[in-house]
Design an enzyme around this catalytic site. Sequence first.
Site, mmCIF file in Angstrom:
data_model
loop_
_atom_site.group_PDB
_atom_site.id
_atom_site.type_symbol
_atom_site.label_atom_id
_atom_site.label_comp_id
_atom_site.label_asym_id
_atom_site.label_seq_id
_atom_site.Cartn_x
_atom_site.Cartn_y
_atom_site.Cartn_z
ATOM 1 C CG ASN A 9 31.686 -0.584 -19.286
ATOM 2 O OD1 ASN A 9 32.363 -1.599 -19.127
ATOM 3 N ND2 ASN A 9 30.383 -0.540 -19.053
ATOM 4 C CD1 TRP A 10 37.365 -0.621 -22.810
ATOM 5 C CD2 TRP A 10 38.952 -2.182 -22.514
ATOM 6 N NE1 TRP A 10 38.589 -0.013 -22.980
ATOM 7 C CE2 TRP A 10 39.582 -0.953 -22.802
ATOM 8 C CE3 TRP A 10 39.745 -3.306 -22.283
ATOM 9 C CZ2 TRP A 10 40.973 -0.823 -22.874
ATOM 10 C CZ3 TRP A 10 41.130 -3.184 -22.357
ATOM 11 C CH2 TRP A 10 41.729 -1.949 -22.651
ATOM 12 C CE LYS A 11 28.692 -1.751 -21.951
ATOM 13 N NZ LYS A 11 27.345 -1.533 -22.480
ATOM 14 C CG HIS A 95 26.693 -0.944 -16.599
ATOM 15 N ND1 HIS A 95 25.854 -1.681 -17.399
ATOM 16 C CD2 HIS A 95 27.242 0.004 -17.392
ATOM 17 C CE1 HIS A 95 25.911 -1.202 -18.642
ATOM 18 N NE2 HIS A 95 26.743 -0.174 -18.658
ATOM 19 C CD GLU A 97 25.570 -3.834 -20.397
ATOM 20 O OE1 GLU A 97 26.745 -4.123 -20.093
ATOM 21 O OE2 GLU A 97 25.286 -3.106 -21.375
ATOM 22 C CD GLU A 167 26.168 4.010 -18.669
ATOM 23 O OE1 GLU A 167 27.021 4.297 -19.505
ATOM 24 O OE2 GLU A 167 25.999 2.853 -18.255
ATOM 25 N N GLY A 173 24.015 0.754 -26.123
ATOM 26 C CA GLY A 173 24.267 -0.230 -27.172
ATOM 27 C C GLY A 173 23.204 -0.267 -28.258
ATOM 28 C CB SER A 213 24.268 5.251 -28.351
ATOM 29 O OG SER A 213 23.670 3.969 -28.294
ATOM 30 N N GLY A 234 30.748 2.681 -24.101
ATOM 31 C CA GLY A 234 30.876 1.244 -24.277
ATOM 32 C C GLY A 234 31.478 0.909 -25.627
ATOM 33 N N GLY A 235 30.632 0.602 -26.596
ATOM 34 C CA GLY A 235 31.077 0.140 -27.909
ATOM 35 C C GLY A 235 32.153 1.007 -28.555
HETATM 36 P P1 PGA Z 1 27.367 2.015 -25.257
HETATM 37 O O1 PGA Z 1 27.454 1.529 -23.717
HETATM 38 O O2 PGA Z 1 28.284 3.214 -25.383
HETATM 39 O O3 PGA Z 1 27.825 0.838 -26.049
HETATM 40 O O4 PGA Z 1 25.936 2.393 -25.506
HETATM 41 C C1 PGA Z 1 27.554 2.466 -22.669
HETATM 42 C C2 PGA Z 1 27.637 1.779 -21.333
HETATM 43 O O5 PGA Z 1 26.925 0.782 -21.139
HETATM 44 O O6 PGA Z 1 28.396 2.188 -20.425
#
Ligand code: PGA
Length: 251
Positions: A9-11, A95, A97, A167, A173, A213, A234-235
């Site tokens: 997930n590149w956000k 998600h 967010e 999640e 993150g 993470s 994500g990251g």
């Molecule tokens: P993260 O994000 O790997 O940066 O913790 C995961 C996500 O929000 O899908």
Amino acid sequence: MRKPYLAGNWKLNLDQAGALDLVGKLREMVGQRTDVDVAVAPPYVYLPAVIEALKGSPIRVGAQNMADQVSGAYTGEVAGTMLSDIGCDFVILGHSERRAIYGETDKIVNAKVKLALDAGLDVILCAGETLDERQAGQTENVVHRHLIEGLAGIDAALSSRVTIAYEPVWAIGTGQVATPEQAGEVHTYLRGVLEGLWGDVAAETIRIQYGGSVKPSNVAELMAVEGVDGALVGGAALDADSFGAIVAFNS
Ligand code: PGA
């Protein structure tokens, strides 16, 4: 046996050159592997270029969100039918967010899940508790609600097109990954919820990813947990070497 499913997930990250560089490298790394499913979810505007760059590769391409409406006067929105029209395979919905920053309720998420499936998109539905909710002993209540309300009114026949991503919000993150025990407990619980909703065959078939993470250094340990069928990353999905190492967790 559920096939491992590793999705990035590149956000709100990368530019077009960076996106194409990343998928070019991933394409090489993944080759024609069929023992794992690999997916990327770029920002909307890079979807056409990424889809084009991955033609002939098994890597799946999806969006990070979509509208809760079919069409009309909804400035700034993108419909599920538009995503399938340009060749998207799936969409990430619910998600944390989206829920926390943009106020998406379970009702909105449910509307999106239905429209996505109608449009022919597969769905990754996210569920997870905040730190406060975990500390208050509410983890199961919260993820139960995310699943039951997010999937309300959806027939078991469509279950093969749904993936769940557990999640925990406190792990996203933050570098603070859930322990294998914590992930295992919630994954087992979620599979029970799916069984109640759609029956045992569906519950055994649906993949439940862990997200929060995930890194090359912890992915193997998480994937070894009973009931953890993949990762939503994500990251660590923004760099080809790092996401490539996550995809290669079992080699
Ligand atoms: P993260 O994000 O790997 O940066 O913790 C995961 C996500 O929000 O899908």
